[in-house]
Write a protein that holds these residues in place. Sequence first.
Motif, PDB file in Angstrom:
ATOM      1  N   ARG A 103      24.244  32.541 -77.081  1.00  0.00           N
ATOM      2  CA  ARG A 103      24.975  34.017 -77.373  1.00  0.00           C
ATOM      3  C   ARG A 103      25.506  34.026 -79.042  1.00  0.00           C
ATOM      4  O   ARG A 103      25.083  34.716 -79.736  1.00  0.00           O
ATOM      5  CB  ARG A 103      26.313  34.209 -76.471  1.00  0.00           C
ATOM      6  CG  ARG A 103      26.038  34.472 -75.166  1.00  0.00           C
ATOM      7  CD  ARG A 103      27.244  34.786 -74.569  1.00  0.00           C
ATOM      8  NE  ARG A 103      28.017  35.595 -75.281  1.00  0.00           N
ATOM      9  CZ  ARG A 103      29.290  35.388 -75.642  1.00  0.00           C
ATOM     10  NH1 ARG A 103      29.886  34.046 -75.215  1.00  0.00           N
ATOM     11  NH2 ARG A 103      30.137  36.180 -76.182  1.00  0.00           N
ATOM     12  N   PHE A 104      26.049  33.014 -79.391  1.00  0.00           N
ATOM     13  CA  PHE A 104      26.619  32.859 -80.486  1.00  0.00           C
ATOM     14  C   PHE A 104      25.428  32.641 -81.692  1.00  0.00           C
ATOM     15  O   PHE A 104      25.443  33.267 -82.725  1.00  0.00           O
ATOM     16  CB  PHE A 104      27.472  31.584 -80.825  1.00  0.00           C
ATOM     17  CG  PHE A 104      29.058  31.979 -80.073  1.00  0.00           C
ATOM     18  CD1 PHE A 104      28.921  33.027 -79.316  1.00  0.00           C
ATOM     19  CD2 PHE A 104      29.722  31.040 -79.979  1.00  0.00           C
ATOM     20  CE1 PHE A 104      30.205  33.214 -78.778  1.00  0.00           C
ATOM     21  CE2 PHE A 104      31.074  31.129 -79.300  1.00  0.00           C
ATOM     22  CZ  PHE A 104      31.024  32.170 -78.770  1.00  0.00           C
ATOM     23  N   LEU A 105      24.350  32.128 -81.549  1.00  0.00           N
ATOM     24  CA  LEU A 105      23.030  31.991 -82.273  1.00  0.00           C
ATOM     25  C   LEU A 105      22.490  33.267 -82.311  1.00  0.00           C
ATOM     26  O   LEU A 105      22.109  33.823 -83.497  1.00  0.00           O
ATOM     27  CB  LEU A 105      22.083  30.805 -82.021  1.00  0.00           C
ATOM     28  CG  LEU A 105      21.059  30.546 -82.717  1.00  0.00           C
ATOM     29  CD1 LEU A 105      21.605  30.085 -84.041  1.00  0.00           C
ATOM     30  CD2 LEU A 105      19.875  29.657 -81.954  1.00  0.00           C
ATOM     31  N   LEU A 106      22.253  33.913 -81.112  1.00  0.00           N
ATOM     32  CA  LEU A 106      21.514  35.336 -81.196  1.00  0.00           C
ATOM     33  C   LEU A 106      22.821  36.166 -82.077  1.00  0.00           C
ATOM     34  O   LEU A 106      21.871  37.158 -82.474  1.00  0.00           O
ATOM     35  CB  LEU A 106      21.435  35.973 -79.736  1.00  0.00           C
ATOM     36  CG  LEU A 106      20.278  35.285 -78.893  1.00  0.00           C
ATOM     37  CD1 LEU A 106      20.282  35.876 -77.665  1.00  0.00           C
ATOM     38  CD2 LEU A 106      18.892  35.221 -79.892  1.00  0.00           C
ATOM     39  N   GLN A 107      23.896  36.220 -81.999  1.00  0.00           N
ATOM     40  CA  GLN A 107      24.440  37.025 -82.944  1.00  0.00           C
ATOM     41  C   GLN A 107      24.394  36.946 -84.222  1.00  0.00           C
ATOM     42  O   GLN A 107      24.580  37.938 -84.910  1.00  0.00           O
ATOM     43  CB  GLN A 107      26.266  36.631 -82.639  1.00  0.00           C
ATOM     44  CG  GLN A 107      26.736  37.132 -81.151  1.00  0.00           C
ATOM     45  CD  GLN A 107      28.052  36.585 -80.815  1.00  0.00           C
ATOM     46  OE1 GLN A 107      28.792  36.366 -81.989  1.00  0.00           O
ATOM     47  NE2 GLN A 107      28.580  36.502 -79.935  1.00  0.00           N
ATOM     48  N   ARG A 108      24.324  35.745 -84.619  1.00  0.00           N
ATOM     49  CA  ARG A 108      23.851  35.573 -86.135  1.00  0.00           C
ATOM     50  C   ARG A 108      22.590  35.814 -86.690  1.00  0.00           C
ATOM     51  O   ARG A 108      22.364  36.441 -87.305  1.00  0.00           O
ATOM     52  CB  ARG A 108      23.901  34.056 -86.243  1.00  0.00           C
ATOM     53  CG  ARG A 108      25.355  33.570 -86.272  1.00  0.00           C
ATOM     54  CD  ARG A 108      25.936  32.111 -85.980  1.00  0.00           C
ATOM     55  NE  ARG A 108      27.322  31.894 -86.340  1.00  0.00           N
ATOM     56  CZ  ARG A 108      28.424  32.197 -85.343  1.00  0.00           C
ATOM     57  NH1 ARG A 108      28.003  32.783 -84.291  1.00  0.00           N
ATOM     58  NH2 ARG A 108      29.624  31.953 -85.796  1.00  0.00           N
ATOM     59  N   ILE A 109      21.557  35.790 -85.660  1.00  0.00           N
ATOM     60  CA  ILE A 109      20.244  36.216 -85.693  1.00  0.00           C
ATOM     61  C   ILE A 109      20.160  37.644 -85.975  1.00  0.00           C
ATOM     62  O   ILE A 109      19.639  38.331 -86.861  1.00  0.00           O
ATOM     63  CB  ILE A 109      19.025  35.778 -84.843  1.00  0.00           C
ATOM     64  CG1 ILE A 109      19.066  34.099 -84.705  1.00  0.00           C
ATOM     65  CG2 ILE A 109      17.857  36.417 -85.031  1.00  0.00           C
ATOM     66  CD1 ILE A 109      18.351  33.620 -83.544  1.00  0.00           C
ATOM     67  N   ASN A 110      20.890  38.346 -85.134  1.00  0.00           N
ATOM     68  CA  ASN A 110      20.969  39.838 -85.166  1.00  0.00           C
ATOM     69  C   ASN A 110      21.673  40.121 -86.397  1.00  0.00           C
ATOM     70  O   ASN A 110      21.391  41.266 -87.004  1.00  0.00           O
ATOM     71  CB  ASN A 110      21.707  40.367 -83.690  1.00  0.00           C
ATOM     72  CG  ASN A 110      22.104  42.133 -83.819  1.00  0.00           C
ATOM     73  OD1 ASN A 110      21.150  42.716 -83.594  1.00  0.00           O
ATOM     74  ND2 ASN A 110      23.124  42.310 -84.238  1.00  0.00           N
ATOM     75  N   GLY A 111      22.834  39.672 -86.956  1.00  0.00           N
ATOM     76  CA  GLY A 111      23.475  39.946 -88.044  1.00  0.00           C
ATOM     77  C   GLY A 111      22.670  39.871 -89.285  1.00  0.00           C
ATOM     78  O   GLY A 111      22.710  40.907 -90.033  1.00  0.00           O
ATOM     79  N   TYR A 112      21.980  38.880 -89.259  1.00  0.00           N
ATOM     80  CA  TYR A 112      21.109  38.902 -90.415  1.00  0.00           C
ATOM     81  C   TYR A 112      19.769  39.748 -90.746  1.00  0.00           C
ATOM     82  O   TYR A 112      19.551  40.566 -91.395  1.00  0.00           O
ATOM     83  CB  TYR A 112      20.455  37.487 -90.651  1.00  0.00           C
ATOM     84  CG  TYR A 112      19.417  37.304 -91.884  1.00  0.00           C
ATOM     85  CD1 TYR A 112      20.157  37.572 -93.198  1.00  0.00           C
ATOM     86  CD2 TYR A 112      18.087  36.907 -92.053  1.00  0.00           C
ATOM     87  CE1 TYR A 112      19.510  37.430 -94.287  1.00  0.00           C
ATOM     88  CE2 TYR A 112      17.364  36.804 -93.083  1.00  0.00           C
ATOM     89  CZ  TYR A 112      17.856  36.953 -94.293  1.00  0.00           C
ATOM     90  OH  TYR A 112      17.219  36.873 -95.552  1.00  0.00           O
ATOM     91  N   SER A 113      19.320  40.039 -89.482  1.00  0.00           N
ATOM     92  CA  SER A 113      18.307  40.942 -89.365  1.00  0.00           C
ATOM     93  C   SER A 113      18.892  42.401 -89.506  1.00  0.00           C
ATOM     94  O   SER A 113      18.378  43.346 -90.194  1.00  0.00           O
ATOM     95  CB  SER A 113      17.710  41.040 -87.797  1.00  0.00           C
ATOM     96  OG  SER A 113      17.060  40.019 -87.454  1.00  0.00           O
ATOM     97  N   SER A 114      20.272  42.848 -89.203  1.00  0.00           N
ATOM     98  CA  SER A 114      20.838  43.949 -89.464  1.00  0.00           C
ATOM     99  C   SER A 114      20.817  44.286 -90.857  1.00  0.00           C
ATOM    100  O   SER A 114      20.931  45.234 -91.360  1.00  0.00           O
ATOM    101  CB  SER A 114      22.114  43.916 -88.542  1.00  0.00           C
ATOM    102  OG  SER A 114      22.811  45.389 -88.913  1.00  0.00           O
TER     103      SER A 114
END
Length: 249
Positions: free
Chosen positions: A115-126
């Motif tokens: 979950r926490f890794l996906l949060q970071r991937i989403n943040g950078y993509s955003s």
Amino acid sequence: MLAYIDESGFPHPNDETKNPVLAAVCIPKDEIRTIMQRMYNIKMDVYGRHDVELKAVNVLKPKSISKNTNNKVFTDRVVNEILVNILNLKIFAIVMEKPDAPLQPEEGTFPNHYRFLLQRINGYSSMRRKKCVVCFDSQDEANDMLISYKMKNYLFRSTEGNHCTSIVESAFFVSSRVEEGIQLADLCAGIIRKYNELCVGNVIIDPFSTWINELYSKLQTRSCVVPSPNGGQQLHGIYKLPLRLLMNT
């Protein structure tokens, strides 16, 4: 954008690793050709063949400094010519502690380190106003289906996941033997794990630990702080997950 995900070690009491790591390498799609070309050239220059699989477990060894020096040359070139030299490539990772008991997440849910890794991937993509396709190292059909199911549950059935609008909902599964993006994620996870196990809290005096410390310092320059899915806080790119959060799944 593509996010390649791989792990070094596994958070289980029977696993030998002290600090297992789940890492992602995020690559803009228009840089993929450049990366593949550089990987091809490095493999041909160092080993004389292009079908070499880059695996951290094989190259991040003391013998790479004293004996099998081609492995050190190979690793250094990949880090210097690709990981720290590709525009907008970013590295994110979750560093864990070895648990005393097996993780017991609720059925169909992602453990917190995913979950926490996906949060970071989403943040950078955003931040880049891009959609990101997540690519995992393929294990077998049953395991791949389970990861896909858990990822969709997270994105569709949780409030947090519903805010991860920059992640494409269908994950891809690729073989590390043929996909250089997964090989890069494997190397990053291995470097970050070795750094935490050998260098953090220790006096660095031997050549191998010194090398690992140098590699980690370079990876740090390619990570960044990103916004959380709900925009309420900033997330560190390389995050050491407290044991209580790892176990609270």
